[in-house]
Scaffold this motif. Structure first.
Motif, PDB file in Angstrom:
ATOM      1  N   GLY A  30       0.812  -1.212   0.000  1.00  0.00           N
ATOM      2  CA  GLY A  30       0.000   0.000   0.000  1.00  0.00           C
ATOM      3  C   GLY A  30       0.844   1.260   0.000  1.00  0.00           C
ATOM      4  N   GLU A  31       2.034   1.196  -0.576  1.00  0.00           N
ATOM      5  CA  GLU A  31       2.976   2.316  -0.520  1.00  0.00           C
ATOM      6  C   GLU A  31       2.749   3.375  -1.586  1.00  0.00           C
ATOM      7  N   ALA A  32       2.188   3.010  -2.694  1.00  0.00           N
ATOM      8  CA  ALA A  32       2.141   3.951  -3.802  1.00  0.00           C
ATOM      9  C   ALA A  32       0.731   4.040  -4.372  1.00  0.00           C
ATOM     10  N   THR A  33       0.476   5.163  -5.008  1.00  0.00           N
ATOM     11  CA  THR A  33      -0.762   5.312  -5.760  1.00  0.00           C
ATOM     12  C   THR A  33      -0.536   4.666  -7.114  1.00  0.00           C
ATOM     13  N   LEU A  34      -1.293   3.646  -7.407  1.00  0.00           N
ATOM     14  CA  LEU A  34      -1.082   2.886  -8.623  1.00  0.00           C
ATOM     15  C   LEU A  34      -1.985   3.413  -9.731  1.00  0.00           C
ATOM     16  N   ASP A  35      -1.453   3.457 -10.940  1.00  0.00           N
ATOM     17  CA  ASP A  35      -2.251   3.867 -12.084  1.00  0.00           C
ATOM     18  C   ASP A  35      -2.596   2.642 -12.930  1.00  0.00           C
ATOM     19  N   LEU A  36      -3.173   2.876 -14.084  1.00  0.00           N
ATOM     20  CA  LEU A  36      -3.639   1.775 -14.928  1.00  0.00           C
ATOM     21  C   LEU A  36      -2.493   0.864 -15.375  1.00  0.00           C
ATOM     22  N   LEU A  37      -1.348   1.445 -15.707  1.00  0.00           N
ATOM     23  CA  LEU A  37      -0.204   0.643 -16.146  1.00  0.00           C
ATOM     24  C   LEU A  37       0.268  -0.306 -15.047  1.00  0.00           C
ATOM     25  N   ASP A  38       0.276   0.170 -13.814  1.00  0.00           N
ATOM     26  CA  ASP A  38       0.685  -0.689 -12.698  1.00  0.00           C
ATOM     27  C   ASP A  38      -0.285  -1.851 -12.510  1.00  0.00           C
ATOM     28  N   TYR A  39      -1.575  -1.582 -12.649  1.00  0.00           N
ATOM     29  CA  TYR A  39      -2.551  -2.665 -12.527  1.00  0.00           C
ATOM     30  C   TYR A  39      -2.431  -3.657 -13.679  1.00  0.00           C
ATOM     31  N   LEU A  40      -2.111  -3.175 -14.873  1.00  0.00           N
ATOM     32  CA  LEU A  40      -1.885  -4.093 -15.997  1.00  0.00           C
ATOM     33  C   LEU A  40      -0.652  -4.954 -15.761  1.00  0.00           C
ATOM     34  N   LEU A  41       0.399  -4.362 -15.203  1.00  0.00           N
ATOM     35  CA  LEU A  41       1.605  -5.135 -14.891  1.00  0.00           C
ATOM     36  C   LEU A  41       1.335  -6.167 -13.805  1.00  0.00           C
ATOM     37  N   ILE A  42       0.549  -5.792 -12.802  1.00  0.00           N
ATOM     38  CA  ILE A  42       0.201  -6.747 -11.746  1.00  0.00           C
ATOM     39  C   ILE A  42      -0.614  -7.896 -12.326  1.00  0.00           C
ATOM     40  N   GLY A  43      -1.515  -7.579 -13.246  1.00  0.00           N
ATOM     41  CA  GLY A  43      -2.308  -8.618 -13.883  1.00  0.00           C
ATOM     42  C   GLY A  43      -1.485  -9.532 -14.774  1.00  0.00           C
ATOM     43  N   ALA A  44      -0.409  -8.991 -15.369  1.00  0.00           N
ATOM     44  CA  ALA A  44       0.451  -9.783 -16.246  1.00  0.00           C
ATOM     45  C   ALA A  44       1.486 -10.599 -15.481  1.00  0.00           C
ATOM     46  N   LEU A  45       1.617 -10.353 -14.189  1.00  0.00           N
ATOM     47  CA  LEU A  45       2.642 -11.054 -13.402  1.00  0.00           C
ATOM     48  C   LEU A  45       2.501 -12.581 -13.433  1.00  0.00           C
TER      49      LEU A  45
END
Length: 82
Positions: A30-45
């Motif tokens: 919960g350290e950072a404000t995540l944007d759409l790209l971060d959520y896409l990267l998390i989904g691609a992990l």
């Protein structure tokens, strides 16, 4: 030319994998404000981790057949070299 394209693809894959792990850790803590790209990267992990385990790690299917062991004769290259 083919080797250069493979090198760029491998570098891009590693950047995606490292950035997706970074985004997942930031999301978990919960350290950072995540944007759409971060959520896409998390989904691609999971897909990126599966590709790593299936094709690049020492736990891949070919290593069970002895492909990843070093040869006894130092004059021959390893069988896993492509």
């Amino acid at each position: 030319m083919r080797r250069l394209i493979f090198l760029f693809a491998a570098f891009a894959y590693m950047v995606l994998l490292i950035e997706s792990v970074r985004a997942a850790v930031a999301w978990w803590h919960g350290e950072a404000t995540l944007d759409l790209l971060d959520y896409l990267l998390i989904g691609a992990l999971p897909l990126l981790a599966w590709i790593w385990l299936r094709h690049f790690s020492m736990f891949r299917k070919d290593c069970a057949k002895g492909v990843c062991v070093l040869p006894d004769d130092p004059g021959h290259p390893p069988a896993s070299g492509r």
